[in-house]
Motif scaffolding. Sequence first.
Motif, mmCIF file in Angstrom:
data_model
loop_
_atom_site.group_PDB
_atom_site.id
_atom_site.type_symbol
_atom_site.label_atom_id
_atom_site.label_comp_id
_atom_site.label_asym_id
_atom_site.label_seq_id
_atom_site.Cartn_x
_atom_site.Cartn_y
_atom_site.Cartn_z
ATOM 1 N N GLU A 133 0.831 -1.206 0.000
ATOM 2 C CA GLU A 133 0.000 0.000 0.000
ATOM 3 C C GLU A 133 0.868 1.260 0.000
ATOM 4 O O GLU A 133 0.563 2.237 -0.702
ATOM 5 N N GLN A 134 1.951 1.252 0.778
ATOM 6 C CA GLN A 134 2.846 2.408 0.793
ATOM 7 C C GLN A 134 3.519 2.604 -0.561
ATOM 8 O O GLN A 134 3.666 3.739 -1.031
ATOM 9 N N THR A 135 3.914 1.510 -1.182
ATOM 10 C CA THR A 135 4.574 1.585 -2.487
ATOM 11 C C THR A 135 3.613 2.105 -3.554
ATOM 12 O O THR A 135 3.980 2.954 -4.377
ATOM 13 N N VAL A 136 2.394 1.619 -3.533
ATOM 14 C CA VAL A 136 1.393 2.076 -4.497
ATOM 15 C C VAL A 136 1.066 3.547 -4.275
ATOM 16 O O VAL A 136 0.926 4.320 -5.231
ATOM 17 N N ALA A 137 0.957 3.968 -3.027
ATOM 18 C CA ALA A 137 0.630 5.362 -2.727
ATOM 19 C C ALA A 137 1.692 6.322 -3.262
ATOM 20 O O ALA A 137 1.391 7.483 -3.558
ATOM 21 N N ALA A 138 2.927 5.841 -3.391
ATOM 22 C CA ALA A 138 4.020 6.697 -3.849
ATOM 23 C C ALA A 138 4.211 6.669 -5.361
ATOM 24 O O ALA A 138 5.093 7.352 -5.884
ATOM 25 N N LEU A 139 3.381 5.913 -6.079
ATOM 26 C CA LEU A 139 3.534 5.812 -7.531
ATOM 27 C C LEU A 139 3.086 7.097 -8.214
ATOM 28 O O LEU A 139 2.277 7.862 -7.697
ATOM 29 N N ASP A 140 3.599 7.291 -9.438
ATOM 30 C CA ASP A 140 3.042 8.329 -10.301
ATOM 31 C C ASP A 140 1.610 7.932 -10.667
ATOM 32 O O ASP A 140 1.220 6.776 -10.535
ATOM 33 N N ASP A 141 0.838 8.884 -11.138
ATOM 34 C CA ASP A 141 -0.560 8.613 -11.441
ATOM 35 C C ASP A 141 -0.760 7.596 -12.552
ATOM 36 O O ASP A 141 -1.782 6.923 -12.602
ATOM 37 N N GLU A 177 -6.500 -0.522 -15.843
ATOM 38 C CA GLU A 177 -6.339 0.875 -16.264
ATOM 39 C C GLU A 177 -7.182 1.841 -15.431
ATOM 40 O O GLU A 177 -7.309 3.019 -15.790
ATOM 41 N N ARG A 178 -7.741 1.389 -14.335
ATOM 42 C CA ARG A 178 -8.462 2.301 -13.451
ATOM 43 C C ARG A 178 -7.504 3.351 -12.894
ATOM 44 O O ARG A 178 -6.294 3.113 -12.789
ATOM 45 N N PRO A 179 -8.010 4.510 -12.489
ATOM 46 C CA PRO A 179 -7.137 5.530 -11.890
ATOM 47 C C PRO A 179 -6.418 4.976 -10.656
ATOM 48 O O PRO A 179 -6.923 4.087 -9.961
ATOM 49 N N LEU A 180 -5.245 5.535 -10.385
ATOM 50 C CA LEU A 180 -4.434 5.048 -9.274
ATOM 51 C C LEU A 180 -5.197 5.082 -7.952
ATOM 52 O O LEU A 180 -5.130 4.138 -7.164
ATOM 53 N N GLY A 181 -5.911 6.163 -7.688
ATOM 54 C CA GLY A 181 -6.634 6.264 -6.428
ATOM 55 C C GLY A 181 -7.651 5.153 -6.252
ATOM 56 O O GLY A 181 -7.802 4.598 -5.155
ATOM 57 N N GLU A 182 -8.357 4.819 -7.325
ATOM 58 C CA GLU A 182 -9.336 3.735 -7.260
ATOM 59 C C GLU A 182 -8.657 2.399 -7.009
ATOM 60 O O GLU A 182 -9.140 1.578 -6.214
ATOM 61 N N GLN A 183 -7.537 2.188 -7.682
ATOM 62 C CA GLN A 183 -6.818 0.926 -7.484
ATOM 63 C C GLN A 183 -6.251 0.822 -6.076
ATOM 64 O O GLN A 183 -6.285 -0.243 -5.450
ATOM 65 N N ALA A 184 -5.721 1.927 -5.555
ATOM 66 C CA ALA A 184 -5.169 1.917 -4.201
ATOM 67 C C ALA A 184 -6.263 1.602 -3.177
ATOM 68 O O ALA A 184 -6.042 0.837 -2.220
ATOM 69 N N GLY A 185 -7.445 2.193 -3.368
ATOM 70 C CA GLY A 185 -8.546 1.911 -2.460
ATOM 71 C C GLY A 185 -8.988 0.469 -2.528
ATOM 72 O O GLY A 185 -9.270 -0.166 -1.497
ATOM 73 N N ASP A 186 -9.051 -0.078 -3.727
ATOM 74 C CA ASP A 186 -9.429 -1.478 -3.930
ATOM 75 C C ASP A 186 -8.416 -2.401 -3.259
ATOM 76 O O ASP A 186 -8.778 -3.377 -2.588
ATOM 77 N N LEU A 187 -7.142 -2.072 -3.422
ATOM 78 C CA LEU A 187 -6.087 -2.873 -2.797
ATOM 79 C C LEU A 187 -6.238 -2.893 -1.281
ATOM 80 O O LEU A 187 -6.140 -3.947 -0.640
ATOM 81 N N ALA A 188 -6.478 -1.727 -0.688
ATOM 82 C CA ALA A 188 -6.610 -1.639 0.768
ATOM 83 C C ALA A 188 -7.851 -2.374 1.261
ATOM 84 O O ALA A 188 -7.809 -3.106 2.259
ATOM 85 N N GLU A 189 -8.975 -2.195 0.561
ATOM 86 C CA GLU A 189 -10.217 -2.840 0.985
ATOM 87 C C GLU A 189 -10.123 -4.360 0.882
ATOM 88 O O GLU A 189 -10.590 -5.080 1.770
#
Length: 257
Positions: free
Chosen positions: A41-49, A107-119
Motif C-alpha cells: 500500500e505504501q509503495t502504491v501510494a508513492a507511484l506516479d498517477d 487501467e483504473r485511476p491510481l486512487g481507485e486501485q489503491a482503495g481497492d487494494l486496501a479494501e
Amino acid sequence: MSDTGGRANESSQHPQARGDAWPPEVSSALRWVHDGQRLVEQTVAALDDDVRLPSALPGWSRGHVITHLARNADALVNLLEWARTGNPAPMYSSRHQRDTEIEAGAERPLGEQAGDLAESGRRFAEAAARLTEHGWSARVTSAQGRDIPASEVPWMRTRELWLHVLDLDAGVAMDDLPDDIAEALVRDVASWMSSRIDTAIELRPHGHPPVRFGPAAETPSAVLSGPACRIAGWLTGRTSANELHRDGVVPTLPRWL
C-alpha cells in the motif's frame, strides 16, 4: 502471470526440500501478510498517477499487478470462507474469469486501485480473524487443484504480496525481502522445482540449513550459496545465478509461476 503457488504433489518432493516446519506457522504467515500489505500500500501510494507504466512482469503494467493483488486477496478469502463454513468456494470460477477481471481493472485511476487494494486486504484480514483452530485445519482446493489445509492460505498470500511488490518496479528490491520470508520461499520453490529438474542442486542460504532438491539419489551437480533473498530471487526468476557463489554446473531452471 498465474498465482504463485502451483506445486507438485508433496509425496514426490525431495525430503530435504522443505524440512519439518512446513508450511510456516499461521501466526508467522499472518504477520508477514500484514507487513507485506502495508508495504504494498505504501509503495502504491508513492507511484506516479499513470498505472499504465510497465511493471517488471512481461506484458503487465503496474495496474495489472495492483489489480491482481486485490483480486488474489478476494480469491483467498473464498478459501478462508470455505474452511470456515464448509461450503465449497473456489478461488476463481475459471482462469478466464481471473484474467478478465485483471484486464478490466488494470487501467483504473491510481486512487481507485489503491482503495481497492486496501479494501481487499482488509477483507482478507477479517476473514482470517474469523477462522478457528478447527477452521485452519479444514481442507480446501487451490487454484491449481491442490488439496491443502486452510493453514497454507496465509503463506500463499505472503508470497503474492512480497514478490509482486518487487514486480511493481517502484523502488522495492530483492534485498528488501525479510530473511525469514526469503528462507521460507527458498524451501517452498525448491520443493516445487524438485520433480521438474533432472539434476540435483544444493542451496546454502546464509544463516540457514542447506536445501537440496532434484533427484534424491544424486550427488549435487551444483552448490549455490548466498543470502536467502538472492537465492529466492534466482529460484523465482527475478535475479541471476551470477549474484550467488557457485560451484559446479548451474542448470537452467523451469519458470516458476
